[in-house]
Design an enzyme around this catalytic site. Structure first.
Site, PDB file in Angstrom:
ATOM      1  N   ARG A 133      11.145  -1.186  11.090  1.00  0.00           N
ATOM      2  CA  ARG A 133      10.179  -0.646  11.901  1.00  0.00           C
ATOM      3  C   ARG A 133      10.089  -1.572  12.965  1.00  0.00           C
ATOM      4  O   ARG A 133       9.991  -3.066  12.907  1.00  0.00           O
ATOM      5  CB  ARG A 133       8.812  -0.720  11.024  1.00  0.00           C
ATOM      6  CG  ARG A 133       8.472   0.286   9.827  1.00  0.00           C
ATOM      7  CD  ARG A 133       7.077   0.446   9.476  1.00  0.00           C
ATOM      8  NE  ARG A 133       6.074  -0.183  10.137  1.00  0.00           N
ATOM      9  CZ  ARG A 133       5.110  -0.392   9.657  1.00  0.00           C
ATOM     10  NH1 ARG A 133       4.947  -0.025   8.147  1.00  0.00           N
ATOM     11  NH2 ARG A 133       4.181  -0.821  10.019  1.00  0.00           N
ATOM     12  N   ARG A 149      12.328  -6.484   5.459  1.00  0.00           N
ATOM     13  CA  ARG A 149      12.643  -4.422   4.785  1.00  0.00           C
ATOM     14  C   ARG A 149      13.016  -3.250   5.382  1.00  0.00           C
ATOM     15  O   ARG A 149      12.971  -3.713   6.419  1.00  0.00           O
ATOM     16  CB  ARG A 149      11.052  -4.264   4.160  1.00  0.00           C
ATOM     17  CG  ARG A 149       9.861  -3.694   5.531  1.00  0.00           C
ATOM     18  CD  ARG A 149       8.569  -3.348   5.184  1.00  0.00           C
ATOM     19  NE  ARG A 149       7.495  -2.849   6.241  1.00  0.00           N
ATOM     20  CZ  ARG A 149       6.218  -3.010   5.640  1.00  0.00           C
ATOM     21  NH1 ARG A 149       5.944  -2.934   5.384  1.00  0.00           N
ATOM     22  NH2 ARG A 149       5.737  -2.738   6.745  1.00  0.00           N
ATOM     23  N   LYS A 184       0.884  -1.336  -0.238  1.00  0.00           N
ATOM     24  CA  LYS A 184       0.141   0.040   0.124  1.00  0.00           C
ATOM     25  C   LYS A 184       0.738   0.881   0.105  1.00  0.00           C
ATOM     26  O   LYS A 184       0.247   2.111  -0.919  1.00  0.00           O
ATOM     27  CB  LYS A 184      -0.813  -0.020   1.050  1.00  0.00           C
ATOM     28  CG  LYS A 184      -2.010  -1.153   1.556  1.00  0.00           C
ATOM     29  CD  LYS A 184      -2.677  -1.098   2.567  1.00  0.00           C
ATOM     30  CE  LYS A 184      -2.349  -0.951   4.057  1.00  0.00           C
ATOM     31  NZ  LYS A 184      -1.582  -2.152   4.127  1.00  0.00           N
TER      32      LYS A 184
HETATM   33  P1  AMP Z   1       0.752   0.858   9.201  1.00  0.00           P
HETATM   34  O1  AMP Z   1       1.768   1.164   8.773  1.00  0.00           O
HETATM   35  O2  AMP Z   1      -0.403   0.971   8.621  1.00  0.00           O
HETATM   36  O3  AMP Z   1       0.974  -0.584   8.703  1.00  0.00           O
HETATM   37  O4  AMP Z   1       0.374   0.856  10.528  1.00  0.00           O
HETATM   38  C1  AMP Z   1       1.288   0.475  11.779  1.00  0.00           C
HETATM   39  C2  AMP Z   1       0.600   0.333  13.093  1.00  0.00           C
HETATM   40  O5  AMP Z   1      -0.379   1.643  13.580  1.00  0.00           O
HETATM   41  C3  AMP Z   1      -1.117  -0.058  13.229  1.00  0.00           C
HETATM   42  O6  AMP Z   1      -0.225  -1.671  13.356  1.00  0.00           O
HETATM   43  C4  AMP Z   1      -1.280   0.057  14.057  1.00  0.00           C
HETATM   44  O7  AMP Z   1      -1.015  -0.589  15.181  1.00  0.00           O
HETATM   45  C5  AMP Z   1      -1.336   2.141  14.054  1.00  0.00           C
HETATM   46  N1  AMP Z   1      -2.583   2.187  12.809  1.00  0.00           N
HETATM   47  C6  AMP Z   1      -2.243   2.630  11.971  1.00  0.00           C
HETATM   48  N2  AMP Z   1      -3.509   2.684  10.900  1.00  0.00           N
HETATM   49  C7  AMP Z   1      -4.665   2.417  11.312  1.00  0.00           C
HETATM   50  C8  AMP Z   1      -5.455   2.419  11.760  1.00  0.00           C
HETATM   51  N3  AMP Z   1      -6.248   3.121  11.030  1.00  0.00           N
HETATM   52  N4  AMP Z   1      -6.263   2.407  12.874  1.00  0.00           N
HETATM   53  C9  AMP Z   1      -5.613   1.915  14.179  1.00  0.00           C
HETATM   54  N5  AMP Z   1      -4.873   1.819  14.130  1.00  0.00           N
HETATM   55  C10 AMP Z   1      -3.441   1.799  12.964  1.00  0.00           C
END
Ligand code: AMP
Length: 214
Positions: A161, A127, A13
């Site tokens: 990360r 990554r 994404k």
């Molecule tokens: P991502 O970078 O989208 O994989 O997000 C990393 C982490 O941020 C996720 O595992 C959640 O802990 C938190 N997070 C990101 N976006 C959301 C969302 N829309 N709702 C809830 N938690 C989120």
């Protein structure tokens, strides 16, 4: 044009959102990136979110929806938004409808990146990114041409990360399956869902997205 990119962690994404920003002048709204910035800046939201993110759990619907609302307020209505990693629950999907209506916007497409979960674990745990410019790399699939030096900006610092370890990744996938995938049927009823093979090459996925956005 406003679109949602949907798919489990590691589906690509973020990578595709970056490319759509370049090709279509859209704006990427990644709640994950916003939360990581908040964690880094030690804001009250960041302090609350940090432990939740490290476990691969979801941050509260209100917090992420407020972040999105604030970004949409700050950007002009002429710029299209790519929602990346949001909405992630049925409640967030409802909140997004309300937020978009408030800003006089509407959702044009929901694009699901379909991927094989076992392959994703390898994708995610390998990554890393340039600490300076954010260029993405991978231990197996995309090492810098010169070891330890970013191809794009020449920096020598890289970062990973903290939630990109196998245990947390598997949990994040469970959360995707139980909380996020169920929001798709609602969008299907509106006839705005497209499915794209997220296991194809980065270029092929971008081409498929470009076809949807024309
Ligand atoms: P991502 O970078 O989208 O994989 O997000 C990393 C982490 O941020 C996720 O595992 C959640 O802990 C938190 N997070 C990101 N976006 C959301 C969302 N829309 N709702 C809830 N938690 C989120």
């Amino acid at each position: 044009m406003d679109i949602i990119l949907l798919g489990p962690p590691g589906a690509g994404k973020g990578t595709q959102a970056h490319r759509l920003v370049e090709h279509h002048g859209m704006r990427q709204l990644s709640t994950g990136d916003m939360l990581r910035a908040a964690v880094k800046a030690r804001t009250p939201v960041g302090i609350k979110a940090q432990a939740i993110m490290e476990k691969g759990e979801l941050v509260s619907d209100d917090i992420v929806s407020e972040l999105i609302d604030a970004e949409l307020t700050a950007m002009g209505s002429a710029t299209g938004a790519i929602f990346d990693g949001y909405p992630r629950t049925a409640a967030q999907a409802e909140m997004l409808d309300d937020i978009l209506a408030k800003h006089g916007r509407k959702l044009d497409h929901v694009i699901e990146l379909k991927v094989d979960e076992d392959a994703l674990v390898e994708r995610i745990t390998g990554r890393f990114t340039c600490a300076e410019c954010g260029e993405g790399y991978h231990d197996t699939f995309k090492l810098p041409a010169k070891e330890g030096v970013c191809d794009v900006c020449g920096a020598t610092e890289f970062k990973r990360r903290p939630d990109d370890n196998e245990e947390t990744v598997r949990h994040r996938m469970d959360v995707y399956r139980s909380e996020t995938a169920p929001i798709l049927p609602g969008y299907e009823k509106r006839g705005i869902v497209h499915r794209v093979d997220g296991m194809a090459s980065i270029e092929d996925v971008t081409a498929a997205l470009d076809d949807i956005l024309v």
